[in-house]
Each structure stands twice: as structure tokens, then as C-alpha cells.
Scaffold this active site. Structure first.
Site, PDB file in Angstrom:
ATOM      1  NE  ARG A   1      -4.173   1.569   2.189  1.00  7.34           N
ATOM      2  CZ  ARG A   1      -4.253   2.629   3.283  1.00  7.34           C
ATOM      3  NH1 ARG A   1      -3.571   2.870   4.032  1.00  7.34           N
ATOM      4  NH2 ARG A   1      -5.608   3.269   3.104  1.00  7.34           N
TER       5      ARG A   1
ATOM      6  CB  ILE B   1      -5.987   5.540  -0.806  1.00  4.15           C
ATOM      7  CG1 ILE B   1      -5.760   4.006  -0.888  1.00  4.15           C
ATOM      8  CG2 ILE B   1      -5.379   6.085   0.178  1.00  4.15           C
ATOM      9  CD1 ILE B   1      -4.400   3.575  -0.930  1.00  4.15           C
ATOM     10  CB  SER B   2     -11.021   2.718   0.642  1.00  6.20           C
ATOM     11  OG  SER B   2     -11.852   3.245  -0.362  1.00  6.20           O
ATOM     12  CE  LYS B   3     -11.953   3.016   8.269  1.00  6.28           C
ATOM     13  NZ  LYS B   3     -12.241   3.266   9.482  1.00  6.28           N
TER      14      LYS B   3
END
Ligand code: SAH
Length: 213
Positions: free
Chosen positions: A33, A59-61
Site C-alpha cells: 500500500r 484511498i479507502s481504509k
């Protein structure tokens, strides 16, 4: 940066939060990530938080990515067939999807993010991932029908094109606004007997917008 230990710690937290699908766990362990966020945010890349990726988007969790990908994986035997992602953003979730599906089409409406995702993904060489610049509200008919569709942006309702482009037996996972005005995760299964819609927990996604930018 040797990130495998921090990534393993992130995945242990995901498992404690209920993520259990082996393909999802393998994908979350594998995709780095930190390669998808700006250098100033690298230290936070493995925290369970959404992070800015420019152009007012995030950016999503990790636990939201894992939860949504797991919902897709639970709908069919592994690996998933063709999957459509709406909202490439920085390309992180697309990279995760490329490890659980045979073919991934990911659409982004903001040119600068489409380009950023292409840069982020170049070194990873993911031959089964196709990035498309365009308006994902209309889906991507060329790749249809899809075993899975996943949206990383939420609108008032689910565009009809997404349901149309879903294969029978396929599943859509997306945020959508409920009658109470809250944003919920929604699962739509397209069965031989019709559409089955299930509302899940509340979520916070950036808005789904039409047109390109
Ligand atoms: N999955 C992404 C999350 C990005 S945030 C990641 O891992 O980084 C959601 C993205 O959806 C934003 O980049 C936003 O520009 C995009 N988006 C919003 N509406 C869209 C639309 N109609 N078509 C394609 N992308 C859209």
C-alpha cells in the site's frame, strides 16, 4: 522500505475485525500500500485510515477495501472472473482485485488520477488489470458481463448500467445513499430469479460524479 512486517500486522488487525477469506488475506499481504500514497504519507500507509491521493480524493481504509473485496469473493468460487471497479483513484484497490480476479477493468473519471494509478502500477506489471479513463456511471460495456462490480464512490442510487452489466450469478458491492440520507454499503446479487439487494453497514465514500475531469 521492508514493509512485509507492518503489512502482516495490518492483516492481523483485519483478521481481528472479521476478514477471513484466504484470497483476500493473501492479496492484502501482497500489495504494498505504501507504493500508492505520496512519500510524505508512507509512514501512515499501513494504518487503518483513508489517506488523501490528490484531486480531493482518498484511498479507502484497508478494512473497507478488504471488506468489499471479501464480499465479492464470497459470491463465487475462486478466482473471480471479470471484475469492474468504478473509481481507480491511486490504483491500490485495483491491484488487490487483480490478485483475486482473472481480469480487472478499472475506470477513473479524473485524468490526473488515472495517470497516477498508471504510474503507481507500472512497476508491478499487472497484466490482468486494465485502466480506463472515463465515466464509470455508464460502467464499461466492453468487458461485460462481470462476475463482480465494485464502486469506490457513492451516489444517490446505483446506476442501472452497473446492474445491466452484471452477469447472472454476479455481485455488485457499492456505497449508496439510503432513504434516511445515510451512506450504506450495498450488495446487489443478480440471480436467475431477479435482483436481491442487501443493505449493510454505514460507510463514508467520496461522491460518485458524472462526466470526466
Ligand atoms: N479504489 C481507489 C479509491 C479512490 S476514491 C483507491 O484504491 O485509491 C474514489 C474514486 O472514484 C476517485 O478517484 C473519484 O475520482 C472516482 N470517481 C467518482 N465518480 C466516478 C465515476 N463516475 N467514474 C469513475 N470514477 C469515479
Amino acid at each position: 522500505m521492508d514493509s512485509s512486517a507492518v503489512r502482516a500486522a495490518m492483516v492481523r488487525k483485519l483478521q481481528a475485525q472479521g476478514i477471513s477469506h484466504p484470497a483476500v488475506i493473501a492479496a492484502m499481504l501482497a500489495v504494498e500500500r505504501h507504493r500508492f500514497v505520496d512519500s510524505a504519507l508512507v509512514n501512515q500507509a499501513y494504518e487503518d485510515t483513508s489517506l488523501p491521493i490528490g484531486q480531493g480524493q482518498t484511498i479507502s481504509k484497508p478494512n473497507v477495501v478488504a471488506r468489499m473485496v471479501e464480499l465479492l469473493c464470497q459470491s463465487s468460487p475462486q478466482p473471480l472472473g471479470r471484475v469492474l471497479e468504478i473509481g481507480t483513484g491511486c490504483g491500490y484497490q485495483a491491484a488487490v482485485l487483480s490478485r483475486v480476479a482473472r481480469e480487472v477493468y478499472s475506470v477513473e473519471r479524473i485524468r490526473a488520477l488515472h495517470d497516477k494509478a498508471r504510474d503507481n502500477l507500472r512497476a508491478l506489471r499487472v497484466p490482468n488489470l486494465h485502466l480506463i479513463f472515463g465515466d464509470g456511471m455508464v460502467g464499461f460495456a466492453q468487458g461485460a458481463p462481470y462476475a463482480g462490480i465494485i464502486a469506490a464512490a457513492g451516489g444517490n442510487d446505483l446506476p442501472a448500467a452497473w446492474i445491466d452489466q452484471l452477469a447472472v450469478g454476479g455481485r455488485l458491492v457499492a456505497p449508496a445513499v439510503t432513504a434516511q440520507g445515510r451512506q450504506n454499503l450495498v450488495v446487489v446479487d443478480k440471480t436467475a430469479r431477479g435482483i436481491v439487494r442487501t443493505e449493510l453497514e454505514a460507510v463514508h465514500f467520496v461522491p460518485l460524479k458524472s462526466g470526466i475531469a
